[in-house]
Design an enzyme around this catalytic site. Structure first.
Site, short mmCIF file in Angstrom:
data_model
loop_
_atom_site.label_atom_id
_atom_site.label_comp_id
_atom_site.label_asym_id
_atom_site.label_seq_id
_atom_site.Cartn_x
_atom_site.Cartn_y
_atom_site.Cartn_z
N TYR A 144 0.83 -1.22 0.00
CA TYR A 144 0.00 0.00 0.00
C TYR A 144 0.86 1.27 0.00
CZ TYR A 144 -4.68 -1.92 0.86
OH TYR A 144 -5.90 -2.54 0.75
N LYS A 193 2.86 -15.55 2.61
CA LYS A 193 3.03 -16.32 1.37
C LYS A 193 4.52 -16.64 1.27
CE LYS A 193 1.36 -18.17 -2.38
NZ LYS A 193 0.42 -19.29 -2.36
N ASP A 225 -3.44 -18.36 0.86
CA ASP A 225 -4.48 -19.07 0.09
C ASP A 225 -5.15 -20.13 0.97
OD1 ASP A 225 -2.03 -20.41 0.12
OD2 ASP A 225 -2.20 -21.17 -1.93
N ASP A 249 -6.31 -6.90 4.32
CA ASP A 249 -7.45 -6.26 3.67
C ASP A 249 -8.42 -7.34 3.19
OD1 ASP A 249 -9.00 -4.22 2.42
OD2 ASP A 249 -8.05 -4.72 0.49
N ASP A 253 -12.05 -8.93 5.23
CA ASP A 253 -13.37 -8.89 4.57
C ASP A 253 -14.01 -10.27 4.59
OD1 ASP A 253 -13.50 -6.22 3.94
OD2 ASP A 253 -13.84 -6.52 1.80
C1 IPM Z 1 -10.30 -1.14 4.14
C2 IPM Z 1 -10.58 -0.58 2.77
C3 IPM Z 1 -9.41 0.33 2.36
C4 IPM Z 1 -8.17 -0.54 2.32
C5 IPM Z 1 -9.59 1.07 1.03
C6 IPM Z 1 -10.88 1.85 1.00
C7 IPM Z 1 -8.43 1.97 0.73
O1 IPM Z 1 -10.80 -1.59 1.87
O2 IPM Z 1 -10.17 -0.34 5.09
O3 IPM Z 1 -10.20 -2.35 4.26
O4 IPM Z 1 -7.89 -1.18 1.31
O5 IPM Z 1 -7.46 -0.57 3.32
MG MG Z 2 -10.87 -3.51 2.75
#
Ligand code: IPM
Ligand code: MG
Length: 358
Positions: A144, A193, A225, A249, A253
């Site tokens: 990032y 990884k 993975d 990230d 999710d």
């Molecule tokens: C998160 C989001 C952010 C990230 C984006 C919006 C930049 O997906 O906070 O997980 O990738 O960190």
């Molecule tokens: Mg995210």
């Protein structure tokens, strides 16, 4: 009895709806325990673009640097999606806040409350009646924030983004994970990884080193993975997951989705020391903004994390968690978590009920 200065960034979409309820809950805590919470509201995200031309105005950043902690709602929406990425609310504001404030440790709990276990898309025999995983994501390093750009390659122009981690960065995030595990079920899974990436090999080596200071904590390593697979196959394997910015990230999710109710999940982004930024993990949901139907619980639980991590107010934080559980147990639900046989309430009523249970 403390005085705490909080910069409040309500942001876009449902941000104002949900953050207002979290502020009410903090007021209720203040009243009960004799604390004062001073709120300083600043613009961020799309509304800041509309008003000031940038997603993170200097004045907002200054306020964030000069407070005890930050409470954030959500940023972004279709209105600003056409902008170049450094001006878009999500990346432009969030990434800059993270790096300028040194918020390197992102804690994302994925918790299934007993009352909501049926909402998980995972079969009941796998998930049981509850789940509690903590994803500890490195937040200010890796791909990032690595070197990036364009160059001439063998087949014409190519783009690149570099994933680089220093020992220092891995060590401090690993420590966060082990410290968290000590207060939980004493198990850390480090996700990398290392079968392919040099940065992951260093990651694994450093995490293994740090583990020596925590003999009570069981450590295992998992390729990303495989971790993605095990999260849906056997989520009970996990207690604390520690991983890099980009893997975190994605994995966070996935972990949030297996709870089935992302309107419930808070997060903390911590700097060294006690400073932190607290926000729900869900987005700005512009389609339901201002309609009094958004679920404020993720933001309210984020405020609870703030009390715990930034202010050391453990009892007060648990008071909020217990109030949320009590309201759910009594059958109150916002539309996103509503099922037959429960009582549907709006954002404000949910906030009021939680205050009443404090
Ligand atoms: C998160 C989001 C952010 C990230 C984006 C919006 C930049 O997906 O906070 O997980 O990738 O960190
Ligand atoms: Mg995210």
């Amino acid at each position: 009895m403390g005085v705490y200065n909080i910069t409040v960034l309500k942001g876009d979409g449902i941000g104002p709806d949900i953050v207002s309820e979290a502020m009410n809950v903090l007021e209720a805590i203040g009243k009960k325990y004799g604390h004062t919470f001073n709120f300083n509201e600043k613009a961020v995200g799309g509304c800041a673009i509309d008003e000031f031309g940038v997603p993170l105005p200097d004045d907002t950043l200054e306020a964030c640097k000069n407070c005890d902690s930050i409470l954030l709602g959500a940023v972004g929406g279709p209105k600003w999606d056409h902008l170049p990425s450094h001006l878009r609310p999500e990346a432009g504001a969030l990434l800059k806040l993270r790096s300028s404030l040194g918020l390197y440790a992102n804690l994302r709990p994925a918790i299934i409350h007993k009352a909501l276990s049926a909402a998980s898309p995972i079969k009941a025999e796998i998930i049981g009646d509850s789940l509690d995983i903590l994803v500890v994501r490195e937040l200010t390093g890796g791909i990032y924030f690595g070197e990036r750009g364009y160059r001439e390659g063998k087949y014409g122009q190519e783009a690149f983004d570099v994933e680089a981690y220093s020992e220092y960065e891995v060590k401090r995030i690993a420590k966060q994970a082990f410290e968290a595990a000590m207060k939980r079920n004493k198990k850390v899974t480090s996700v990398d990884k290392a079968n392919v990436l040099e940065s992951s090999k260093l990651w694994r080596k450093v995490v293994t080193e740090v583990a020596k200071d925590y003999p009570e904590v069981e450590l295992d390593h998992m390729y990303v993975d495989n971790a993605a697979m095990q999260l849906v196959r056997n989520p009970k394997h996990f207690d604390v997951i520690v991983t890099s910015n980009i893997f975190g990230d994605i994995i966070s999710d996935e972990a949030s989705q297996i709870t089935g109710s992302i309107g419930m999940l808070p997060s903390a982004s911590l700097a060294e020391g006690t400073f932190g930024m607290y926000e729900p993990i869900h987005g700005s949901a512009p389609d339901i903004a201002g309609m009094d139907i958004a679920n404020p619980i993720a933001t309210i639980l984020s405020a609870s994390m703030m009390l715990k991590f930034s202010f050391g107010l453990i009892e007060e934080a648990e008071d909020i968690e217990n109030a949320v559980t009590a309201v759910l147990d009594k059958g109150y639900r916002t539309p996103d978590i509503y099922v037959d046989g429960t009582t549907k309430v709006g954002t404000k009523e949910m906030g009021r009920l939680i205050c009443e249970n404090i």
